[in-house]
Design a protein around this motif. Structure first.
Motif, short mmCIF file in Angstrom:
data_model
loop_
_atom_site.label_atom_id
_atom_site.label_comp_id
_atom_site.label_asym_id
_atom_site.label_seq_id
_atom_site.Cartn_x
_atom_site.Cartn_y
_atom_site.Cartn_z
N ILE A 228 -10.49 81.97 -60.10
CA ILE A 228 -10.07 80.76 -60.83
C ILE A 228 -8.64 80.88 -61.38
O ILE A 228 -8.22 80.07 -62.18
CB ILE A 228 -11.04 80.43 -61.99
N ARG A 229 -7.91 81.91 -60.93
CA ARG A 229 -6.57 82.14 -61.49
C ARG A 229 -5.66 80.92 -61.34
O ARG A 229 -4.82 80.66 -62.20
CB ARG A 229 -5.94 83.35 -60.80
N ASP A 230 -5.85 80.16 -60.23
CA ASP A 230 -4.95 79.03 -59.99
C ASP A 230 -5.44 77.73 -60.63
O ASP A 230 -4.81 76.69 -60.50
CB ASP A 230 -4.79 78.80 -58.47
N ILE A 231 -6.59 77.77 -61.30
CA ILE A 231 -7.12 76.53 -61.90
C ILE A 231 -6.37 76.28 -63.22
O ILE A 231 -6.40 77.10 -64.14
CB ILE A 231 -8.64 76.65 -62.18
N THR A 232 -5.72 75.14 -63.29
CA THR A 232 -4.92 74.83 -64.48
C THR A 232 -5.65 73.82 -65.38
O THR A 232 -6.64 73.20 -64.96
CB THR A 232 -3.58 74.19 -64.06
N ALA A 233 -5.12 73.68 -66.60
CA ALA A 233 -5.68 72.67 -67.51
C ALA A 233 -5.58 71.28 -66.86
O ALA A 233 -6.47 70.45 -67.03
CB ALA A 233 -4.91 72.71 -68.82
N ASP A 234 -4.52 71.05 -66.06
CA ASP A 234 -4.38 69.76 -65.35
C ASP A 234 -5.51 69.54 -64.35
O ASP A 234 -6.03 68.43 -64.22
CB ASP A 234 -3.05 69.72 -64.58
N ASN A 264 -16.10 80.39 -54.62
CA ASN A 264 -14.88 79.63 -54.88
C ASN A 264 -15.07 78.58 -55.95
O ASN A 264 -16.18 78.12 -56.21
CB ASN A 264 -14.29 79.02 -53.61
N PRO A 265 -13.95 78.22 -56.62
CA PRO A 265 -14.04 77.14 -57.61
C PRO A 265 -14.46 75.87 -56.90
O PRO A 265 -14.01 75.58 -55.79
CB PRO A 265 -12.60 77.00 -58.13
N THR A 266 -15.33 75.09 -57.55
CA THR A 266 -15.90 73.90 -56.90
C THR A 266 -16.04 72.79 -57.94
O THR A 266 -16.45 73.04 -59.07
CB THR A 266 -17.31 74.24 -56.34
N LEU A 267 -15.70 71.56 -57.54
CA LEU A 267 -15.93 70.41 -58.41
C LEU A 267 -17.40 70.01 -58.31
O LEU A 267 -17.91 69.81 -57.20
CB LEU A 267 -15.07 69.22 -57.99
N ILE A 268 -18.06 69.89 -59.45
CA ILE A 268 -19.48 69.53 -59.48
C ILE A 268 -19.62 68.23 -60.26
O ILE A 268 -19.07 68.14 -61.38
CB ILE A 268 -20.28 70.62 -60.24
#
Ligand SMILES: NC(=O)c1ccc[n+]([C@@H]2O[C@H](COP(=O)([O-])OP(=O)(O)OC[C@H]3O[C@@H](n4cnc5c(N)ncnc54)[C@H](O)[C@@H]3O)[C@@H](O)[C@H]2O)c1
Ligand SMILES: N[C@@H](CCO)C(=O)O
Ligand code: NA
Length: 432
Positions: A228-234, A264-268
């Motif tokens: 999740i290192r690349d997941i930003t507040a945006d 992997n990071p996933t939108l749920i």
């Protein structure tokens, strides 16, 4: 009648080890009744004799000589973490026929086959329920309860630290670094928290789960892993605007003749049961031929919850040992292989920062079309003041229909090469 004793060597007195020491000390009588023998904590191997600890056991128990301690024990509980000397010490115990409980997913996911072989060859038991999803009973159900069924898929949230961080970013707008510091203070993170943030901890757990679920041998190298290192507040805010939360999802599923294992990071969608998994909680869904869908939910990290899983393993193997039974080795008869991502299809959300001029949207849509990736929604979410780029620019968010990993990758490569695209700010899978 005099009760027999079971001599326990504890390796490590950190977040989890301290809680295990506490339970073995304070709950000894209750544990004796459950086991049918008295558990005797004969020593605690530590690196430094005078470090501060969450629980202070009898000072005479602490030692820096782990090897002598192991040699005098019936059961060894390893809670130091890392590869060495944990591997050598566990092998030393197993080769002497001593039973071992561990919470060391990194080690199990790298050297599980070697440790299981040593256990089987020496009639010793090796249990590691704490290694996956903390307090949640998930390995024992896979090994025992579902042993007569056929598992087809296991998916879920298997890392407490990143779930805590993503939840804090979503619910309080916390920054990435602050959320990580808090997760460390609460005892959720690994000694080196990059293992959590980069998805390696979840990947190790996925390899362990896949090995048990599919009766095969997988290591962390078989797992496609993105953290999740690349997941930003945006990204978190944009997902929230569309009715989603971002979770670090682990998936292990049958894929043709093999097994696909990925993290992997996933939108749920917020309505999905996994979206309501908050803080450091974990949730694991198991799908099988006969049982259908099962869901396991609970605290995925932390000293006391993880100690619960360690003690469960300990009581279980100690009781079996008292009754005189050998361990039940894990089976890897199926020998399935890990598969590439080529058959995996998913929806994706793609964030782009582009030059704000006539024809840019059409050019972007065209790249998706050329690679056979169908766009479900596309909108320009924000205009920003120019920062590092010349002229007006816009932020575009695209959600695709289902597409293969390969098509998505080639689309992203080509978008990145367009002069009108300043950067691809995010590429995140969408579930449901
Ligand atoms: N904290 C959790 O929520 C959690 C949950 C599940 C599994 N685990 C696993 O449990 C294990 C322990 O985790 P923790 O959170 O208690 O870690 P921790 O860092 O708090 O504790 C580990 C302890 O072991 C000691 N240690 C390290 N090397 C040693 C050595 N060679 N000899 C003696 N002592 C040594 C360290 O000094 C430290 O005190 C790890 O394998 C971890 O992955 C932790
Ligand atoms: N660091 C791990 C501990 C539990 O395995 C986590 O955050 O999930
Ligand atoms: Na568990």
């Amino acid at each position: 009648m005099t009760e027999s004793t079971i001599k326990v060597a504890l390796l490590g007195a950190g977040t989890v080890g301290s809680q295990v020491a506490k339970a073995l000390t304070e709950d000894s009588e209750e544990l004796s009744r459950r086991i049918g023998a008295v558990p005797e904590l004969i020593g605690i191997a530590v690196r430094s004799l005078d470090a501060e600890r969450d629980y202070q056991a009898d000072p005479g128990l602490y030692t820096t000589d782990a090897e002598t301690l192991i040699d005098g024990a019936d059961v060894v509980i390893e809670l130091t973490g890392g590869m060495e000397p944990a591997r050598t010490r566990i092998l030393r115990a197993l080769e002497q026929g001593k039973h071992v409980v561990s919470g060391n997913k990194a080690l199990l996911a790298a050297h599980g086959a070697e440790l299981h072989r040593a256990a089987a060859e020496n009639g010793a038991q090796l249990s590691y329920e704490a290694a996956v999803a903390g307090a949640i009973p998930i390995l024992r159900p896979l090994r025992d309860s579902l042993a007569g069924d056929r598992v087809t898929r296991v998916l879920g949230i298997m890392n407490g630290t990143t779930n805590f961080m993503l939840d804090a970013m979503d619910s309080t707008g916390a920054q990435f670094d602050d959320a990580l510091t808090e997760a460390q203070n609460l005892g959720y993170a690994e000694a080196d928290p990059t293992a959590d943030v980069d998805g390696l901890d979840a990947a190790a757990k996925a390899a362990i789960v896949a090995s048990l679920a599919f009766h095969s041998e997988f290591t962390i190298d078989d797992v496609h892993c993105q953290g999740i290192r690349d997941i930003t507040a945006d990204d978190v805010a944009a997902a929230a605007e569309d009715g989603y939360v971002i979770k670090l999802l682990s998936v292990c599923e049958l894929d043709g003749d093999g097994v696909n294992i990925r993290v992997n990071p996933t939108l749920i969608p917020r309505s999905h049961p996994l979206a309501s998994v908050r803080d450091a909680y974990n949730a694991v869904f198991v799908e099988s031929r006969d049982a259908g869908e099962l869901m396991f939910y609970g605290p995925g990290a932390g000293g006391a919850p993880t100690a619960s899983a360690v003690l469960g393993d300990f009581v279980s193997l100690a009781r079996r040992s008292v009754l005189g039974g050998p361990g039940v080795p894990d089976s890897s008869y199926a020998g399935l292989k890990a598969t590439s991502l080529s058959n995996v299809v998913s929806r994706y959300t793609v964030g782009l920062r582009v030059r704000d001029k006539l024809g840019v949207l059409a050019a972007i849509a065209n790249v998706f079309a050329e690679h056979g990736v169908s766009i479900q929604t596309m909108h320009q979410t924000k205009h920003r003041e120019k920062e590092d780029v010349e002229g007006d620019h816009a932020t575009i968010r695209i959600v695709t229909h289902k597409t293969s990993d390969e098509s998505l990758r080639s689309t992203i490569d080509e978008l990145s090469s367009l002069t009108t695209v300043y950067d691809v700010t995010s590429v995140i899978q969408v579930e449901g």
